[in-house]
Scaffold this motif. Sequence first.
Motif, PDB file in Angstrom:
ATOM      1  N   SER A  93       0.799  -1.223   0.000  1.00 28.58           N
ATOM      2  CA  SER A  93       0.000   0.000   0.000  1.00 28.58           C
ATOM      3  C   SER A  93       0.829   1.269   0.000  1.00 28.58           C
ATOM      4  N   THR A  94       2.129   1.162   0.129  1.00 27.30           N
ATOM      5  CA  THR A  94       2.926   2.373   0.274  1.00 27.30           C
ATOM      6  C   THR A  94       2.847   3.260  -0.954  1.00 27.30           C
ATOM      7  N   SER A  95       2.805   2.654  -2.133  1.00 26.33           N
ATOM      8  CA  SER A  95       2.757   3.468  -3.344  1.00 26.33           C
ATOM      9  C   SER A  95       1.418   4.170  -3.475  1.00 26.33           C
ATOM     10  N   GLN A  96       0.350   3.496  -2.998  1.00 25.05           N
ATOM     11  CA  GLN A  96      -0.980   4.095  -3.095  1.00 25.05           C
ATOM     12  C   GLN A  96      -1.077   5.355  -2.241  1.00 25.05           C
ATOM     13  N   HIS A  97      -0.320   5.390  -1.143  1.00 24.31           N
ATOM     14  CA  HIS A  97      -0.417   6.516  -0.217  1.00 24.31           C
ATOM     15  C   HIS A  97       0.788   7.446  -0.317  1.00 24.31           C
ATOM     16  N   ASN A  98       1.588   7.266  -1.363  1.00 21.45           N
ATOM     17  CA  ASN A  98       2.777   8.098  -1.570  1.00 21.45           C
ATOM     18  C   ASN A  98       3.725   8.065  -0.371  1.00 21.45           C
ATOM     19  N   ILE A  99       3.806   6.878   0.250  1.00 24.40           N
ATOM     20  CA  ILE A  99       4.726   6.705   1.370  1.00 24.40           C
ATOM     21  C   ILE A  99       5.924   5.910   0.876  1.00 24.40           C
ATOM     22  N   LYS A 100       7.120   6.363   1.199  1.00 21.52           N
ATOM     23  CA  LYS A 100       8.317   5.640   0.778  1.00 21.52           C
ATOM     24  C   LYS A 100       8.344   4.276   1.485  1.00 21.52           C
ATOM     25  N   PRO A 101       8.912   3.266   0.818  1.00 22.41           N
ATOM     26  CA  PRO A 101       8.998   1.941   1.459  1.00 22.41           C
ATOM     27  C   PRO A 101       9.649   2.057   2.835  1.00 22.41           C
ATOM     28  N   TRP A 102       9.031   1.399   3.806  1.00 19.01           N
ATOM     29  CA  TRP A 102       9.526   1.501   5.177  1.00 19.01           C
ATOM     30  C   TRP A 102      10.734   0.596   5.394  1.00 19.01           C
ATOM     31  N   ASN A 103      11.540   0.989   6.365  1.00 16.13           N
ATOM     32  CA  ASN A 103      12.635   0.125   6.794  1.00 16.13           C
ATOM     33  C   ASN A 103      12.479  -0.142   8.288  1.00 16.13           C
ATOM     34  N   GLN A 104      13.267  -1.076   8.761  1.00 12.60           N
ATOM     35  CA  GLN A 104      13.240  -1.414  10.189  1.00 12.60           C
ATOM     36  C   GLN A 104      14.614  -1.196  10.827  1.00 12.60           C
ATOM     37  N   LYS A 105      15.251  -0.097  10.401  1.00 14.44           N
ATOM     38  CA  LYS A 105      16.548   0.237  10.985  1.00 14.44           C
ATOM     39  C   LYS A 105      16.430   0.583  12.472  1.00 14.44           C
ATOM     40  N   TRP A 106      15.218   0.873  12.900  1.00 13.62           N
ATOM     41  CA  TRP A 106      14.977   1.203  14.306  1.00 13.62           C
ATOM     42  C   TRP A 106      15.151  -0.009  15.228  1.00 13.62           C
ATOM     43  N   ARG A 107      15.097  -1.209  14.666  1.00 12.88           N
ATOM     44  CA  ARG A 107      15.136  -2.416  15.511  1.00 12.88           C
ATOM     45  C   ARG A 107      16.461  -2.541  16.277  1.00 12.88           C
ATOM     46  N   LYS A 108      17.574  -2.265  15.599  1.00 12.57           N
ATOM     47  CA  LYS A 108      18.881  -2.463  16.233  1.00 12.57           C
ATOM     48  C   LYS A 108      19.083  -1.519  17.424  1.00 12.57           C
ATOM     49  N   PRO A 109      18.853  -0.204  17.271  1.00 18.40           N
ATOM     50  CA  PRO A 109      19.011   0.656  18.452  1.00 18.40           C
ATOM     51  C   PRO A 109      17.988   0.358  19.541  1.00 18.40           C
ATOM     52  N   LEU A 110      16.787  -0.077  19.170  1.00 22.18           N
ATOM     53  CA  LEU A 110      15.806  -0.459  20.191  1.00 22.18           C
ATOM     54  C   LEU A 110      16.315  -1.662  20.968  1.00 22.18           C
ATOM     55  N   ARG A 111      16.828  -2.666  20.256  1.00 20.64           N
ATOM     56  CA  ARG A 111      17.379  -3.845  20.936  1.00 20.64           C
ATOM     57  C   ARG A 111      18.545  -3.444  21.836  1.00 20.64           C
ATOM     58  N   GLY A 112      19.396  -2.554  21.349  1.00 16.29           N
ATOM     59  CA  GLY A 112      20.535  -2.108  22.150  1.00 16.29           C
ATOM     60  C   GLY A 112      20.086  -1.396  23.417  1.00 16.29           C
ATOM     61  N   ALA A 113      19.067  -0.540  23.291  1.00 16.53           N
ATOM     62  CA  ALA A 113      18.569   0.190  24.461  1.00 16.53           C
ATOM     63  C   ALA A 113      17.970  -0.756  25.491  1.00 16.53           C
ATOM     64  N   ILE A 114      17.195  -1.723  25.022  1.00 16.83           N
ATOM     65  CA  ILE A 114      16.555  -2.673  25.932  1.00 16.83           C
ATOM     66  C   ILE A 114      17.592  -3.559  26.602  1.00 16.83           C
ATOM     67  N   GLN A 115      18.586  -4.014  25.846  1.00 15.51           N
ATOM     68  CA  GLN A 115      19.631  -4.852  26.437  1.00 15.51           C
ATOM     69  C   GLN A 115      20.444  -4.071  27.467  1.00 15.51           C
ATOM     70  N   TRP A 116      20.743  -2.825  27.161  1.00 14.50           N
ATOM     71  CA  TRP A 116      21.476  -1.997  28.142  1.00 14.50           C
ATOM     72  C   TRP A 116      20.667  -1.854  29.424  1.00 14.50           C
ATOM     73  N   LEU A 117      19.384  -1.559  29.280  1.00 13.06           N
ATOM     74  CA  LEU A 117      18.547  -1.365  30.453  1.00 13.06           C
ATOM     75  C   LEU A 117      18.413  -2.661  31.245  1.00 13.06           C
ATOM     76  N   SER A 118      18.269  -3.774  30.547  1.00 11.28           N
ATOM     77  CA  SER A 118      18.166  -5.071  31.228  1.00 11.28           C
ATOM     78  C   SER A 118      19.405  -5.346  32.071  1.00 11.28           C
ATOM     79  N   THR A 119      20.563  -5.038  31.516  1.00 17.40           N
ATOM     80  CA  THR A 119      21.818  -5.259  32.242  1.00 17.40           C
ATOM     81  C   THR A 119      21.894  -4.375  33.484  1.00 17.40           C
ATOM     82  N   GLU A 120      21.534  -3.096  33.340  1.00 19.77           N
ATOM     83  CA  GLU A 120      21.574  -2.169  34.478  1.00 19.77           C
ATOM     84  C   GLU A 120      20.586  -2.588  35.570  1.00 19.77           C
ATOM     85  N   LEU A 121      19.398  -2.994  35.171  1.00 20.14           N
ATOM     86  CA  LEU A 121      18.386  -3.420  36.142  1.00 20.14           C
ATOM     87  C   LEU A 121      18.819  -4.692  36.860  1.00 20.14           C
TER      88      LEU A 121
END
Length: 834
Positions: free
Chosen positions: A356-384
């Motif tokens: 549907s991205t082309s229908q709504h003029n939205i550029k194809p999405w990426n999931q580059k956010w996954r790696k920093p999210l995983r890093g943040a959660i792992q850091w917090l898990s270690t600190e906790l």
Amino acid sequence: MNTINRYICIHGHFYQPPRENPWLEEIEVEESAFPFHDWNERVTAECYAPNAASRILGSDRRIIDIVNNYSNISFNFGPTLLSWLETHNPEVYSEILRADKDSLIKFSGHGSAIAQIYNHLIMPLACSRDKRTEIIWGIKDFVYRFGRIPEGMWLSETAVDIETLEMLAEHGIRFTILAPHQAKRIRGIGQQDWTYVTKETLHIGMPYLCILPSGKKIAIFFYNAVIGAEAAFGHLLDNGETFAKRMIDSFPQNTNDPYLLSIATDGETYGHHHRFADMALAYALHDIESKKSAQITVYGEYLEKYPPIHEVAIAENTSWSCIHGVKRWEDDCGCRAMYACLISDTSVCYLLSSGSTSQHNIKPWNQKWRKPLRGAIQWLSTELARIYEHEMEGLFHEPWTIRDAYGELIINRSYDAIIAFFSNHAKRTPNPQEITRCLKLLEMQKNSLFMQTSCGWFFDDLAGIETIQILMYACRAIQISRDITGVDLEPDFLDLLSKATSNLSTLGNGKDIYEKYVQTSIFDINRVAFQFAITSLIEGIPDTTQVSMYDIYCKTFEQAETGTIKLAVGHAQFRSKSTLKESRLMFAALHMGGHNFMGGIRPFSHEKEYEEIKEDIWIFYRKSDLPGMILQIDRHFDVHSYSLWHLFRDGKRKVLYNILDDVLLDIEYEYRQLYRRYSSLVTAMKELRISSPKALDFPVEYTLNRELITCIDAEMIDISKIAQILDDMNRSNFVPERKALSVHAGSAILRTLEKIAEDPTNLLLIIGVNRLFTLLAPLSLTLDLWACQNTYHRIGENICPLMKEQMNIGDENSKRWVMEYSTLGEYLGIRCSL
């Protein structure tokens, strides 16, 4: 192939992401699940409940049987989902448990249910101690619910590594289930040479033994991925007979060796993802069993009959839903969902298919956010973990063993259970403050596990509701840590989150999303107390509504009302069920008419102060001085002053609907007066074919509809009066509100059937409900008769044999009963077994 050696096992992985607000442990209203309160409710109605009472249809499309699918398949339920069902839908919950007990008889002492790791984190990405806790909590929860030790355990996303299998075997788990591409190589047990396999070359019709480095062993079943995909993503479940034939045709020919056809999909495939697929499943199993074309089994039974003769080595760090292993939960690997439900500035859920991205003029999405999210959660898990270990060592010898044991308290949070927990595990008898402190630390660790739930990475964007949810667990864990140690982990956590960016530029990065959607969801004890104060104010008495996280004991409640102004002052004791922390708080709540509320919360110190503050406010109330009351509340409650906007989402709805109910009563009264004065005039004009003004049409039509629903809702349904109202509406060319009438009529029919279930020989009740059906038939209502059909089926199983026997010896009343009961079955779409 001899059909005696054909075996079929269908496995359903039933699971929903935990959705509870971590501060309330209740799911707040989710607008995207409309018309249901939340997605758990919606999926239960579409899947979990239908599978507990699934219909098998005859050639005439009428129901010939109602069966519990869970007793005929292998299944696992996520522990957090079962916990929700236990509280919010105990009938479906009890049917799931009963199905497992029934299956023990059917499958040679092996139950349909298997366990699941507790909250669906990705095991290869978890540290060793988190893996262990997940397994232990999953087993404890299973034993509590099903009353037996689990034979198998489902791994979330079938994500696997050797360490996970070692721990499963260590805790007595006999088998797990994987996808065929997760097998790396096989050999005959006792042989030296390995054969490397692919998903195409692996023999999936038998279990394998995985011999682990420690010497422990665990059996592994590999499901048929092709048929599973056709069921999950294709149209195989459009027809139960087609489904059965597809399975039977897949058996190898020209061999008498035993062969297990195993299929594993999300359980939600059967009803939620594919409407009525529960019926396709029920019919397929019925068709296979009735034709004896194969034997239905479960993994435990098959494992006992045919132990493994081959050994398997697994492909580590693999899963069933990512072709890149487990990258889907830590990197931009290209695997993505078909849709993403996002939190937006307007609280609208966007449904974006992969095309549907082309229908709504939205550029194809990426999931580059996954790696920093995983890093943040792992850091917090270690600190906790570091904080937890340091803070707990003074009272317990093994803090991580205590966390493993905490699964018992998550199941049962009674005061006695908590005291027994500390008595059994602590080095010494702790004081109340130490108990609260330790319970907070354990809750911090629970949230640390929950923030690793796989769903946070599975979908398409950082702003998905599942990702927001795991960030809420992270926030709750940080809050507890800060409360105990004074050290604030949040700034560093937000710095890490800021490196993750949403695909929608308007939503910003992880820090922006956290500040906008997570921090605004925080509820402290003061907001809980304000919720209590406002709901007590509108109900006129202390609110007795159960709050999952708190026991509330109202000590004083005083209220007064003048015109549109209501005032309530009091104090109450609030005790957290999870930490036993007690707070005694004073409240003042003011309703200024309409949707205008305000109030305040402050610690209660002593009766004299309470009386002084109350009197300061009351003086201005007696003078009807609204500004003065507001000023006094602001003065005495300046730190914790609140308005309607500070209530829980459900609290806001409750308050506003209460106001709306009063408004509607006023409107209905005015409409009724117009109806009484002008209904005959409107009817005469209609009969004379003279157009009547809409200003009169609407109140008359509205009142007739309300009268109709009132009659249907009555404990004793007056059929004659309903007939008269329908006749009046017909003469005036008014149309019944079919949607509302369908809901109320369905409830009335169910109430009557429940009365019949209590007194099955009461012929008048059956005649009455049949007359109601006759009256409603011309209206073409869309009646939800699912629960009615279930009740009718139960009545028939219990009473029909007796009635048939009496009818055969010539009893006239029994003949009439059978005739009316059969007619009721026709209305309900069920073929009567008489």
